[in-house]
Design a protein around this motif. Sequence first.
Motif, PDB file in Angstrom:
ATOM      1  N   LEU A  30       0.745  -1.261   0.013  1.00 53.76           N
ATOM      2  CA  LEU A  30      -0.040  -0.176  -0.055  1.00 53.76           C
ATOM      3  C   LEU A  30       0.908   1.267  -0.018  1.00 53.76           C
ATOM      4  N   TYR A  54      -2.164   1.693   6.696  1.00 46.55           N
ATOM      5  CA  TYR A  54      -3.670   1.710   7.154  1.00 46.55           C
ATOM      6  C   TYR A  54      -3.673   0.835   8.245  1.00 46.55           C
ATOM      7  N   ILE A  92      -7.735  -3.183   6.721  1.00 47.59           N
ATOM      8  CA  ILE A  92      -7.051  -4.047   5.786  1.00 47.59           C
ATOM      9  C   ILE A  92      -7.703  -5.531   5.904  1.00 47.59           C
ATOM     10  N   PHE A  99      -8.523   1.830  -0.685  1.00 48.08           N
ATOM     11  CA  PHE A  99      -6.868   1.665  -0.277  1.00 48.08           C
ATOM     12  C   PHE A  99      -6.110   2.075  -1.344  1.00 48.08           C
TER      13      PHE A  99
END
Lengths: 798, 232
Positions: A479, A483, A488, A643
Amino acid sequence: MMRTRWYKIRNDLLTDKTRTFLIILSIAIGLIAVGTIVSARAVLSTEIQRSYVAISPSNGTIRTAELFENDFVNSVRRIDGVHEADARRLLTVRCQTQPGEWKTINIYVVDDYEKIRLNKIFPNEGAFPPPEREILIERAAMQVLNIAIGDTIKIEMPNGKTRKLTVSGTVHDMSQMPAQIDNTPYGYISFETLKWFGQSYGFNELNIATENPEDANFVQWVNSEVKNHAERSGMTPSLALIAEPGQLPLDDLLNAILLLMGFLGFLSLMMSAVLIINTVTAMLAQQRRQIGILKAIGATTRQLLEMYLVMVCCYGAAALIISIPVSIAASRALSQFLAKMFNFDLMHFSIPLTSILIQVITGLLVPVLASLTPFLNMLKVSAVQAMNAFGNIKSVSSKSWIDRTISGSKLWFARFVLFRPQLLSIRNLFRSKQRLLFTLITLVLGGGIFISVFSTQSSIERTLDDFVKWYNFDVMVNLQRPYRTQEIEHAGMQIQEVKHIEFWKMLPSRMVRSDKSETTTINMIVVRTNTPNAPSPTITEGRWLLPDDENAIIISSTFARDENIHLGDWITLKIDGDDQSFRVVGVSLGIAAPMAYTNFSYISRITDEVNQADAVLISLKNPAALQKETVNQIERHFKDKGFQVYSVITMQDETAEAYNLFGVITSLLLIMAVLLALVGGLGLMGTMGINVLERTREIGVMRAIGASNRNVSNVFIMEGMVIGLISWLFGALLAIPLMFLLNSGIGLALIGAPLNYAYSFQGVLGWLALVLALSALASFIPARNASKLTVREVLSYE
Amino acid sequence: MKPNQAIIHLEKVVKVYQGLAGEVRALKGVDLSVVAGEYVVITGKSGSGKTTLINMISGLDQSTAGKIWVGGAKLEQMNQEETCQWRLSHVGVVFQTFELLPTLTVVQNVMLPMDFADVAPISEHRERAMQLLEKMEIADHADKFPSAVSGGQQQRIAIARALANDPPIILADEPTGSLDSVTTGVMLDIFEGLVEQGKTVVLVTHDNDIASRAPRTLVLSDGEFIDEKSRL
């Protein structure tokens, strides 16, 4: 007018062409092997350096999170110690060459391709510089991308914008790792094209070349000054790479290859010398009777020595006439193969004088030295003993334990198992024990090397298997930023094919040395240790991380080797601008780039990113069914969930990359194995050929008393195969220490630790088949030729 | 009139071989005197020691004990190297199996001892060799290889080679052993001719017919002379 004695030598060389050919071939084969390896090694080590110097390589690279322009570059040029500075833009994007098939590609953008000051890029084919809205590809990457000039590829920028670009040419960029090794293609566009993608002008990679590049400490200091200057200018250096003086991108691999070639070159020299000694000794033995006649006529020792040394030198010289051009051609081919592997051009191909000298010394001096001892021994024998090869009462000794073992009642079992001719084969083997010994030495060396090479290949495979097995996941999603792991996981588990998910944080950092200089960027992987599916690499020293570990760190073996770090040492890492201390609790198997592993929970605390990750490791329910479409589906899913995906890689790709790195080594090992097997095999053919020739009268006697051609052939074939079998046994044993040497050498050069040992039984069986086949062939052909002569002809054979 | 100095003199010469079955005493204290210009045939059965005796006289092998004077040289005191050099100009040896070098032509075989002796200029070697071959009536085959001529012709070549450096002594070990009776007769005529030229010829054979033609015959048995016949 020539003296009569030289007519004898000349005629001896020219009359029995088969014998002369076999002797010259035996000598030449060994010289070719030595010459090829020595020349290719010398060419590789000098030419790659020469090619690299031609690009004006930088010895420091800094990448920044922010863009900068020429003002900053000019300010860097004014820093003390900086000889030159240059800048470019690097984007890691994705490209699609086939529908549904996306690949990560690094794209460079340069202001003026024809005025690059450091890490020059040269045109290879097609357009140059890259036209607007078109792209040039690094030539080694064309194969990786499976495209040709004129093809169109789709590029997706980090901002999501995609464009189709025509590949209008290829370039040669030697400052990058060859794409076929690290599987990373490189592309080159103009700033106009970048603007078309909606990206702004600016650089993010600064390359510098310092003054006094040979002074490693000075280079480090200057690079630190440049980095500090960047930070003072408001930039965040995200990566810093410093090259050791003369270091190439593929230094480890190159060193491993040069080591391998040196080792095998030395062994082939030994093989060649033994082969020559055996051949010359056999040749002199054949001349024994004639030496007796010459002594009977009245030739003195000096006259005889002169004659036969000239004969031996003629063989050596003839072998050199063959071996030098052939080894030049072979080393050129080998060098070109390696040049292609390392993605450099052979600008000059000049055979080093050393290679020629080694061949000349081996080809002339070794036969001369080899012939001295047997020749001087022969001179001690009286003329009548030398002439009377069969009647010498002292020539057969019953005192030898070998002869006693294979004689008479000792072989009582033979009447039930073997036929008489086979008994004859076994006894014949030991008639000339010295020749048998030298033949065996050549074959045992060849077999030992052959098997050890295969074993090293198996060791490489086992090491790589160990290296990649800790990647016990199928797909990795990187990514753009961290996050929350909960988010996730929630998103990931919605994908039907997903079995479970693990998280990493990728945290590039640099080690701060005791003198305050900094290393190149270390790829630090922050892992969770308290989950059942958490992967762990192969540990070569110490232990893996424990859930309670705070500032413990595992470092890769290459990193430990390069920075001389040991188990238990404390090291300082710069993470997000802060110095953090860590204790080395383990060393893991590493390949190429330096890596480190730390505890997720601890790093989360010190970076204030609790329960956040930027790398998602996905294990699939059915990994065997992994398709490109599945990978695309996973990527699309995460993007749809909001994302920002940087890249998606599969373990298959990572494994292939690891194997590619060793691909050059395994290819070279295979070439060497074949070459040396050829030396051993042809050497055996030469020796067996001479064996048969000198027993031509014996063949005549056998046929005169009723042996058929097949009986005669079988005796010699059996002899050859028994030699092959004995050599195989000892070769298999010799392979064990050779394998340890190779594994240690290659392993330490490439990964900082010996390879995992794996003895190749495949290599053992392969050599057995090869040596038996060669032995049978080596004996069959000359024996068949001899058996074609009439009995009268062979009995009168001299 | 023939010279009366002993050109070959053996005194209690012993030769012992170490064999598989133990010691073999091939010569058991042999005495022999040959005057210069004499023609002597030594006869005996196989294994009597004839070849060993010739090897002792020619210096091709060394005795275990005893004294050997040949052509004024004490062979038992000479090493192999010295006997090789001595043999070049003092003795010509003719073997049963001819022992010609197969990769040299007929004339080159005859030239070879001249090359080793290095007495005459190289340019004269061929002419001298051709003269010897003409005497042996084989000059027509000068440029052929030995394998291209018959056994009798090969033996003539061997005799020509033995005469290459004009040695005073010719030793022949079963020179007719590989030849037919007609050729044998021719060979013996050649040897008799050499004696008439003043050479000393010692010939060993197992053939009594040959022995009967010689003016002096010695019989060797089990390493000892057991009889001597003289037809002077």
